[in-house]
Motif scaffolding. Sequence first.
Motif, PDB file in Angstrom:
ATOM      1  N   GLY A  29       0.829  -1.200   0.000  1.00  0.00           N
ATOM      2  CA  GLY A  29       0.000   0.000   0.000  1.00  0.00           C
ATOM      3  C   GLY A  29       0.859   1.243   0.000  1.00  0.00           C
ATOM      4  N   PRO A  30       0.274   2.412  -0.267  1.00  0.00           N
ATOM      5  CA  PRO A  30       1.042   3.658  -0.337  1.00  0.00           C
ATOM      6  C   PRO A  30       1.839   3.914   0.938  1.00  0.00           C
ATOM      7  N   GLY A  31       3.143   4.131   0.763  1.00  0.00           N
ATOM      8  CA  GLY A  31       4.007   4.446   1.892  1.00  0.00           C
ATOM      9  C   GLY A  31       4.433   3.265   2.730  1.00  0.00           C
ATOM     10  N   GLN A  32       4.022   2.054   2.364  1.00  0.00           N
ATOM     11  CA  GLN A  32       4.381   0.854   3.114  1.00  0.00           C
ATOM     12  C   GLN A  32       5.460   0.092   2.340  1.00  0.00           C
ATOM     13  N   TYR A  33       6.710   0.240   2.778  1.00  0.00           N
ATOM     14  CA  TYR A  33       7.834  -0.322   2.042  1.00  0.00           C
ATOM     15  C   TYR A  33       8.232  -1.688   2.601  1.00  0.00           C
ATOM     16  N   ASP A  34       8.575  -2.582   1.702  1.00  0.00           N
ATOM     17  CA  ASP A  34       8.969  -3.937   2.076  1.00  0.00           C
ATOM     18  C   ASP A  34      10.429  -3.906   2.531  1.00  0.00           C
ATOM     19  N   GLN A  35      10.637  -3.871   3.839  1.00  0.00           N
ATOM     20  CA  GLN A  35      11.981  -3.724   4.380  1.00  0.00           C
ATOM     21  C   GLN A  35      12.842  -4.957   4.103  1.00  0.00           C
ATOM     22  N   ILE A 161       8.104   7.997  -6.952  1.00  0.00           N
ATOM     23  CA  ILE A 161       9.363   8.687  -6.655  1.00  0.00           C
ATOM     24  C   ILE A 161       9.800   8.433  -5.213  1.00  0.00           C
ATOM     25  N   ARG A 162       8.859   8.484  -4.284  1.00  0.00           N
ATOM     26  CA  ARG A 162       9.221   8.247  -2.879  1.00  0.00           C
ATOM     27  C   ARG A 162       9.665   6.809  -2.642  1.00  0.00           C
ATOM     28  N   SER A 163       9.092   5.867  -3.364  1.00  0.00           N
ATOM     29  CA  SER A 163       9.522   4.478  -3.191  1.00  0.00           C
ATOM     30  C   SER A 163      10.949   4.283  -3.699  1.00  0.00           C
ATOM     31  N   MET A 164      11.304   4.963  -4.806  1.00  0.00           N
ATOM     32  CA  MET A 164      12.675   4.855  -5.302  1.00  0.00           C
ATOM     33  C   MET A 164      13.651   5.597  -4.388  1.00  0.00           C
ATOM     34  N   ALA A 165      13.179   6.664  -3.736  1.00  0.00           N
ATOM     35  CA  ALA A 165      14.016   7.327  -2.730  1.00  0.00           C
ATOM     36  C   ALA A 165      14.249   6.391  -1.546  1.00  0.00           C
ATOM     37  N   ALA A 166      13.256   5.552  -1.219  1.00  0.00           N
ATOM     38  CA  ALA A 166      13.434   4.550  -0.160  1.00  0.00           C
ATOM     39  C   ALA A 166      14.478   3.514  -0.568  1.00  0.00           C
ATOM     40  N   VAL A 167      14.510   3.166  -1.850  1.00  0.00           N
ATOM     41  CA  VAL A 167      15.558   2.276  -2.351  1.00  0.00           C
ATOM     42  C   VAL A 167      16.923   2.945  -2.187  1.00  0.00           C
ATOM     43  N   ALA A 168      16.999   4.223  -2.545  1.00  0.00           N
ATOM     44  CA  ALA A 168      18.262   4.954  -2.394  1.00  0.00           C
ATOM     45  C   ALA A 168      18.713   4.968  -0.936  1.00  0.00           C
ATOM     46  N   GLU A 169      17.767   5.175  -0.037  1.00  0.00           N
ATOM     47  CA  GLU A 169      18.097   5.183   1.396  1.00  0.00           C
ATOM     48  C   GLU A 169      18.633   3.826   1.830  1.00  0.00           C
ATOM     49  N   ALA A 170      18.015   2.757   1.336  1.00  0.00           N
ATOM     50  CA  ALA A 170      18.470   1.409   1.692  1.00  0.00           C
ATOM     51  C   ALA A 170      19.874   1.131   1.171  1.00  0.00           C
ATOM     52  N   LEU A 171      20.285   1.819   0.104  1.00  0.00           N
ATOM     53  CA  LEU A 171      21.594   1.584  -0.515  1.00  0.00           C
ATOM     54  C   LEU A 171      22.626   2.640  -0.128  1.00  0.00           C
ATOM     55  N   ARG A 172      22.266   3.499   0.790  1.00  0.00           N
ATOM     56  CA  ARG A 172      23.215   4.541   1.227  1.00  0.00           C
ATOM     57  C   ARG A 172      24.518   3.899   1.711  1.00  0.00           C
ATOM     58  N   GLY A 173      25.630   4.395   1.197  1.00  0.00           N
ATOM     59  CA  GLY A 173      26.938   3.913   1.643  1.00  0.00           C
ATOM     60  C   GLY A 173      27.445   2.666   0.942  1.00  0.00           C
ATOM     61  N   VAL A 174      26.666   2.083   0.016  1.00  0.00           N
ATOM     62  CA  VAL A 174      27.126   0.894  -0.722  1.00  0.00           C
ATOM     63  C   VAL A 174      27.962   1.377  -1.915  1.00  0.00           C
ATOM     64  N   PRO A 175      29.249   1.072  -1.951  1.00  0.00           N
ATOM     65  CA  PRO A 175      30.130   1.685  -2.968  1.00  0.00           C
ATOM     66  C   PRO A 175      29.859   1.244  -4.395  1.00  0.00           C
TER      67      PRO A 175
END
Length: 328
Positions: A29-35, A161-175
């Motif tokens: 659902g909207p805003g519910q990301y699969d961690q 767009i927000r879901s892809m930003a959540a992907v970016a957040e999950a990948l923060r710091g991965v070289p």
Amino acid sequence: LDEHLGRLQEWGFTLLRLLVTWEAVEHAGPGQYDQKYLAYLRAVCERAHIFGFSVIIDPHQDCWSRWTGGDGAPGWTLEAAGFKVDPLLHNQGAAFLHQEHVQATYEPLPYMSWPANYDRFACATMMSLFWAGDRLAPGVRPMLKGCEGTPLQELLQGNFIRSMAAVAEALRGVPSVLAFETMNEPHPGWLGVEDLERVTPGPITSGVSPFKQLRDGNAAWVDEKCLWERARVWNAERKAVVDPKRFRCEDWMGECFAPFVQRYAAAIRAVLPDVALVVCPPAFGPESQKAFPGSLPPASIWAPHFYDGMLLMGKQWNPDVGMEEVKP
């Protein structure tokens, strides 16, 4: 995973285009990301780094979603527009689905039939709303519980767009993460259609006019109430088009695509400021022939897709003869 990465490494590859679907990230659902899925993506990218790969994140879609003949968006997006997410989408001609075709006919899927879903009214509706719902269906609100106050265009484009930003957040710091793509082969839907009562021309067409599809497909909608009738594009009682100019759009690239790219870039780089941006235009149609209007965001790659039409349709490469489908 290691076996697969090792095989690619042995073949000499150093760059991976890693497909990510919106549905995988935000299916609940909207805003519910699969961690768990986001953690899996991070693990894949971390292992890719160990094997010496750089990674481009590809928010992949074909024909909007798997319920409309391809992959990409979650099912709740269709529910928000008022569609029934069930076999009726196929039975009413709103989509042409592999599984429903085979179950009904026991025949193989006609070769390269799936792209015509871009011109069938389920995918065409969703793409049109994603890019220009505010203009095309003003005042028509989502039929998704809890989202009734959000305009359809914002519900779709904003959550993507927000879901892809959540992907970016999950990948923060991965070289290994080198770049984020905008969206695989976006499609304008019915934006640009001059006459709803004529069959859409071009290499990707259902062979049925948009108006005939809408007129004959009411059962695909909840309460058999077509969104485009609610938006006063046509009238079911009179069986007539009311606003034939509604989908006219002289500059989809400038009016719809470019603002999306700028918004998407800002959201991704708010999380990963140094990541490159890969901007993918449509693969077919007049939009595929056009350059990006104005300036791309900094550190961007313009990445149109090339298809040899003879190889695509014949599945056999001829080194002497080819047919250029797209001129980047």
